[in-house]
Design a protein around this motif. Structure first.
Motif: not given
Length: 321
Positions: A133-139
């Motif tokens: 989820r952290e990567l999804e939100l970041h990109f």
């Protein structure tokens, strides 16, 4: 004159088994033009060099471990390549599909003012739900403005968030235009060479682009101490290189830990994880604590004795292996 459109650059140092599918995925890329692959290894002892040598169509550069530098080694590899573009990835960043390289180049060729392109990171399937989820939100934040440049000098001077957005660049998955790199190579810094390079090209008037389709699998589920180390390196480097203070005081640290932890607990509750795997939720909260503690310590890194600073640094530990 070479007809090779792109050179894929991969630095390696004892990557282990994860590197094998990465290299095979790179070699199986489908493009409308020829490309080459260059691996620069700095003292691997885990069979990586032998594996690379078994690939007849891969150029191998070997350097002593003490000569490695995040920017310096990438510059060496690019200097020994011939492509119009240099696609730079890390040894644990696996292209998601066989069109990864084509996607990156297509974005770069859409505008000659684009100096560099960075691509999306997707968590490996085995990664934790919080890492995914952290990567999804970041990109997701880059999709709305995939091509940017410095279009407001006053805002750039005054707005730290705007500068951080323009400076963000990740050479875990990136493409550099050779003609720009020849004028503005990577800086010889010990961390954040990619964002330092982005700062230079943005301030020189070039454009920076993001490719959502040119994605790689790249993620880490850090232990709690590794998270502190990684966050310390990031914060210490960002203050020295950019003047950013990621965590100015203990009150800010506490508020950020609370905000991130509330976000993660709400998400865990929404997917039923709070009941199903409460210990993973606790780990996520502690991960937030270590992240912000690392940022707090890193913003004061120059006050920490050098021997202790080296112990806290994850990057220094990895380079010493």
């Amino acid at each position: 004159m070479s007809n090779i459109k792109a050179s894929v650059i991969i630095p390696t140092k004892n990557p282990g088994e994860i590197f094998r599918p990465v290299l095979d995925s790179v070699l199986s890329q489908l493009t409308d033009w020829p490309f080459e692959v260059v691996v620069i290894d700095s003292g691997s002892r885990d069979g990586t060099v032998e594996f690379v040598r078994s690939k007849a169509n891969v150029k191998l550069i070997e350097i002593p471990a003490h000569e490695f530098g995040h920017g310096r080694s990438r510059n060496t590899a690019i200097a020994n390549s011939v492509g119009e573009y240099a696609a730079v990835i890390t040894h644990d960043a696996q292209p998601v599909d066989p069109h990864w390289l084509q996607h990156l180049v297509e974005i770069a060729e859409s505008d000659t003012r684009i100096a560099g392109v960075f691509g999306k990171h997707i968590a490996y399937p085995q990664a934790s739900v919080f890492t995914r989820r952290e990567l999804e939100l970041h990109f997701a934040g880059f999709k709305e403005a995939p091509i940017v440049h410095l279009d407001d000098a006053n805002r750039y001077a005054e707005d730290v968030g705007y500068r951080q957005f323009l400076h963000f660049f990740s050479d875990n998955n990136a493409l550099l235009r050779r003609s720009v790199w020849e004028t503005i190579p990577y800086p010889d810094v010990d961390f954040a060479e990619d964002q330092s390079w982005a700062k230079s090209i943005i301030e020189a008037g070039y454009y920076k682009a993001y490719s959502d389709a040119g994605a790689v699998y790249h993620s880490h589920d850090y232990s709690l101490f590794e998270r502190l180390q990684r966050s310390f390196d990031e914060s210490y480097a960002f203050k020295r290189i950019f003047g950013y203070i990621l965590c100015p005081d203990l009150i800010s640290m506490f508020k950020s830990v609370v905000a991130l932890s509330r976000r993660d607990v709400r998400y865990a509750r929404s997917i039923g994880m709070l009941r199903r795997a409460p210990l993973q939720v606790v780990h996520a909260v502690m991960d937030n604590v270590m992240r912000l503690l690392g940022h707090y310590l890193g913003s004061r890194g120059e006050k920490i004795p050098t021997p202790l600073r080296k112990q806290i640094s994850r990057d220094k530990k990895l380079l010493a292996q």
